[in-house]
Design a protein around this motif. Structure first.
Motif, PDB file in Angstrom:
ATOM      1  N   LEU A  46      -4.619 -59.681 -17.050  1.00  0.00           N
ATOM      2  CA  LEU A  46      -4.531 -60.866 -17.898  1.00  0.00           C
ATOM      3  C   LEU A  46      -3.528 -60.691 -19.048  1.00  0.00           C
ATOM      4  N   ASP A  47      -3.313 -59.459 -19.514  1.00  0.00           N
ATOM      5  CA  ASP A  47      -2.297 -59.211 -20.537  1.00  0.00           C
ATOM      6  C   ASP A  47      -0.991 -58.708 -19.933  1.00  0.00           C
ATOM      7  N   ARG A  48      -1.077 -58.153 -18.728  1.00  0.00           N
ATOM      8  CA  ARG A  48       0.096 -57.640 -18.022  1.00  0.00           C
ATOM      9  C   ARG A  48       0.049 -58.107 -16.572  1.00  0.00           C
ATOM     10  N   GLU A  49       1.224 -58.287 -16.014  1.00  0.00           N
ATOM     11  CA  GLU A  49       1.310 -58.653 -14.599  1.00  0.00           C
ATOM     12  C   GLU A  49       2.496 -57.923 -13.979  1.00  0.00           C
ATOM     13  N   PRO A 110     -11.678 -63.726  -2.536  1.00  0.00           N
ATOM     14  CA  PRO A 110     -10.795 -64.863  -2.250  1.00  0.00           C
ATOM     15  C   PRO A 110      -9.466 -64.738  -3.000  1.00  0.00           C
ATOM     16  N   ALA A 111      -8.371 -64.742  -2.282  1.00  0.00           N
ATOM     17  CA  ALA A 111      -7.048 -64.587  -2.892  1.00  0.00           C
ATOM     18  C   ALA A 111      -6.733 -65.726  -3.856  1.00  0.00           C
ATOM     19  N   ALA A 112      -7.317 -66.891  -3.626  1.00  0.00           N
ATOM     20  CA  ALA A 112      -7.049 -68.046  -4.492  1.00  0.00           C
ATOM     21  C   ALA A 112      -7.587 -67.838  -5.895  1.00  0.00           C
ATOM     22  N   ASP A 113      -8.536 -66.923  -6.068  1.00  0.00           N
ATOM     23  CA  ASP A 113      -9.109 -66.670  -7.391  1.00  0.00           C
ATOM     24  C   ASP A 113      -8.314 -65.644  -8.190  1.00  0.00           C
ATOM     25  N   PHE A 114      -7.284 -65.046  -7.610  1.00  0.00           N
ATOM     26  CA  PHE A 114      -6.526 -64.026  -8.319  1.00  0.00           C
ATOM     27  C   PHE A 114      -5.707 -64.671  -9.434  1.00  0.00           C
ATOM     28  N   PRO A 115      -5.769 -64.145 -10.678  1.00  0.00           N
ATOM     29  CA  PRO A 115      -5.043 -64.768 -11.808  1.00  0.00           C
ATOM     30  C   PRO A 115      -3.549 -64.447 -11.758  1.00  0.00           C
ATOM     31  N   THR A 116      -2.735 -65.454 -11.716  1.00  0.00           N
ATOM     32  CA  THR A 116      -1.280 -65.269 -11.771  1.00  0.00           C
ATOM     33  C   THR A 116      -0.722 -66.087 -12.925  1.00  0.00           C
ATOM     34  N   TRP A 117       0.384 -65.623 -13.489  1.00  0.00           N
ATOM     35  CA  TRP A 117       0.984 -66.283 -14.645  1.00  0.00           C
ATOM     36  C   TRP A 117       1.904 -67.409 -14.210  1.00  0.00           C
ATOM     37  N   ASP A 118       1.955 -68.418 -15.045  1.00  0.00           N
ATOM     38  CA  ASP A 118       2.924 -69.487 -14.826  1.00  0.00           C
ATOM     39  C   ASP A 118       4.308 -69.022 -15.265  1.00  0.00           C
ATOM     40  N   THR A 119       5.325 -69.624 -14.695  1.00  0.00           N
ATOM     41  CA  THR A 119       6.692 -69.314 -15.091  1.00  0.00           C
ATOM     42  C   THR A 119       6.980 -69.900 -16.471  1.00  0.00           C
ATOM     43  N   SER A 215       9.741 -59.859 -19.969  1.00  0.00           N
ATOM     44  CA  SER A 215       9.781 -59.627 -18.529  1.00  0.00           C
ATOM     45  C   SER A 215      10.852 -58.602 -18.202  1.00  0.00           C
ATOM     46  N   PHE A 216      10.469 -57.561 -17.461  1.00  0.00           N
ATOM     47  CA  PHE A 216      11.390 -56.501 -17.044  1.00  0.00           C
ATOM     48  C   PHE A 216      11.631 -56.641 -15.543  1.00  0.00           C
ATOM     49  N   GLU A 222       9.068 -56.891 -10.592  1.00  0.00           N
ATOM     50  CA  GLU A 222       9.070 -57.467 -11.936  1.00  0.00           C
ATOM     51  C   GLU A 222       7.790 -57.069 -12.648  1.00  0.00           C
ATOM     52  N   PHE A 223       7.929 -56.751 -13.934  1.00  0.00           N
ATOM     53  CA  PHE A 223       6.784 -56.439 -14.782  1.00  0.00           C
ATOM     54  C   PHE A 223       6.833 -57.332 -16.004  1.00  0.00           C
ATOM     55  N   ARG A 224       5.728 -58.036 -16.266  1.00  0.00           N
ATOM     56  CA  ARG A 224       5.646 -58.930 -17.416  1.00  0.00           C
ATOM     57  C   ARG A 224       4.454 -58.539 -18.279  1.00  0.00           C
ATOM     58  N   THR A 225       4.637 -58.661 -19.588  1.00  0.00           N
ATOM     59  CA  THR A 225       3.551 -58.341 -20.510  1.00  0.00           C
ATOM     60  C   THR A 225       3.607 -59.268 -21.711  1.00  0.00           C
ATOM     61  N   LYS A 226       2.452 -59.509 -22.286  1.00  0.00           N
ATOM     62  CA  LYS A 226       2.382 -60.284 -23.521  1.00  0.00           C
ATOM     63  C   LYS A 226       2.866 -59.421 -24.683  1.00  0.00           C
ATOM     64  N   LEU A 227       3.486 -60.060 -25.652  1.00  0.00           N
ATOM     65  CA  LEU A 227       3.899 -59.371 -26.870  1.00  0.00           C
ATOM     66  C   LEU A 227       2.768 -59.414 -27.895  1.00  0.00           C
ATOM     67  N   ILE A 228       2.801 -58.501 -28.842  1.00  0.00           N
ATOM     68  CA  ILE A 228       1.801 -58.500 -29.917  1.00  0.00           C
ATOM     69  C   ILE A 228       2.070 -59.681 -30.836  1.00  0.00           C
TER      70      ILE A 228
END
Length: 393
Positions: A46-49, A110-119, A215-216, A222-228
């Motif tokens: 949820l904080d990193r993807e 269920p794969a549909a329940d997996f949390p993914t980030w919006d663009t 986003s890296f 690709e690796f994405r993370t929230k900033l502080i």
């Protein structure tokens, strides 16, 4: 779902995403799973993807599989062994893992329940020159773990007083900044939870920041993370600027590391976070390190490479946390010499080294003046060291 690949290719991807999988206090079962989707493997807390494409002969469908069990199984197989992942039925009926002589079944969600980030549409590219991971690794040692000042729990993309772009981290006791040519006008703070992921990957090919996230990008991943969400302190205010004739202690950093390691073995069961003091005679021809343990142990050593300039005498000392001093010396362990510069023991100390890309600041502690003074005088006596006594005379 049907995926055909090799154990080595699957393990390589799973190793990249492993740091994102929660290891403790996870109350959401889905976050302990990896998602196989559109030719890639995904993980999120949820904080990193993170997602990485997998080299597969066949990749059809989607599935969410518990990471730990899958990783342990795949890691036990030879790298060149063919592996087939095939759904046992519906989305929650499990998945079969086939390989030569083996057939395992793991549960699925269920794969549909997996949390993914919006663009995020407002992500802007950031300069990503070579050396990002090197700069990140150097400053990461000063990242704070104190939860009350959460804005120190990361690394800030900032500007040095000279105007150069840097990465900087501090915990209030030490500060490390390293030149890194980013072109950001703001000062985002990369959280420390992103560091284990980044250190397990090569230098990113591109970096994008915006919308409170960074986003890296990598070849195939690709690796994405929230900033502080906070403001980094104005570290320019604590950056000292001393005159050229300020008192300084100089020595080989590798020798200092060895000395502090020995002191740590005596002071308190291998823990060397206690205070150590440094001083020198007025002649400046040697530097002495001294410290005390909790049971009245006393340790002192002369640095063979040590010299002092503009030094008033044994009673003039510089005292620091031994762990922090050792860490900063280890950063410059390949340097021929470093210098600790400070006008007195109550002022922040600058560590000056050959590598001018690194700025290191260490806050002082209250040392034992009697111990260090006695140690300096002892090393100048015939009973301890005749050579030093001759030089002192």
């Amino acid at each position: 779902m049907l995926i055909e690949t090799t154990a080595g290719d699957l393990r390589r991807v799973l190793s990249h995403i492993k740091p994102v999988i929660p290891t403790a206090r996870n109350t959401i079962p889905m976050l302990a799973c990896v998602l196989f989707k559109r030719g890639a493997v995904w993980a999120s807390d949820l904080d990193r993807e993170i997602k990485f494409k997998i080299a597969a002969k066949t990749f059809k469908g989607t599935a969410a599989i518990p990471f730990r069990r899958l990783f342990e199984l795949i890691s036990s197989l030879p790298q060149d062994m063919d592996v087939r992942l095939q759904a046992a039925g519906g989305p929650s009926d499990g998945i079969f893992i086939h390989f030569r002589g083996g057939r395992y079944k793991l549960p699925t969600l269920p794969a549909a329940d997996f949390p993914t980030w919006d663009t995020i549409p407002d992500l802007k590219p950031m300069a990503a020159p070579e050396g990002f991971l090197n700069a990140l690794g150097i400053v990461s040692g000063a990242v704070s773990t104190e939860e009350t000042r959460y804005y120190l729990n990361g690394i800030c993309f900032s500007k040095a007083p000279s105007g150069k772009s840097v990465l900087v981290a501090t915990d209030g006791h030490r500060l490390i900044a390293h030149e890194y040519g980013h072109d950001l006008e703001t000062s985002p703070i990369l959280p420390n939870i992103a560091l284990p992921v980044l250190f397990g990957l090569p230098d990113p090919t591109s970096i994008f920041a915006g919308g409170g996230r960074v986003s890296f990008h990598y070849p195939g991943g690709e690796f994405r993370t929230k900033l502080i969400d906070g403001t980094f302190p104005d570290w320019h205010r604590v950056t000292p600027h001393y005159d050229a004739d300020a008192p300084a202690l100089s020595f080989k950093p590798a020798e200092m590391v060895r000395v502090l390691n020995r002191i740590s073995r005596v002071t308190i069961s291998g823990h060397y976070g206690r205070c150590v003091s440094l001083s020198a005679p007025a002649s400046g021809d040697m530097v002495v390190v001294a410290g005390k343990g909790v049971d009245s142990e006393e340790c002192s050593e002369r640095l063979d490479s040590g010299t002092a300039t503009n030094w008033s005498g044994p009673a003039d000392l510089r005292s620091f946390n031994a762990i922090y001093l050792r860490q900063l010396c280890a950063l410059h362990r390949h340097a021929e010499q470093i210098s600790i510069v400070a006008p007195d023991n109550g002022s922040p100390a600058l560590l000056v080294a050959e590598d001018t890309r690194v700025l290191s600041i260490l806050m002082p502690m209250r040392g034992d003046t009697d111990l260090i003074s006695a140690s300096v005088r002892a090393f100048a006596t015939p009973d301890n060291d005749a050579a030093n006594a001759e030089r002192a005379a």
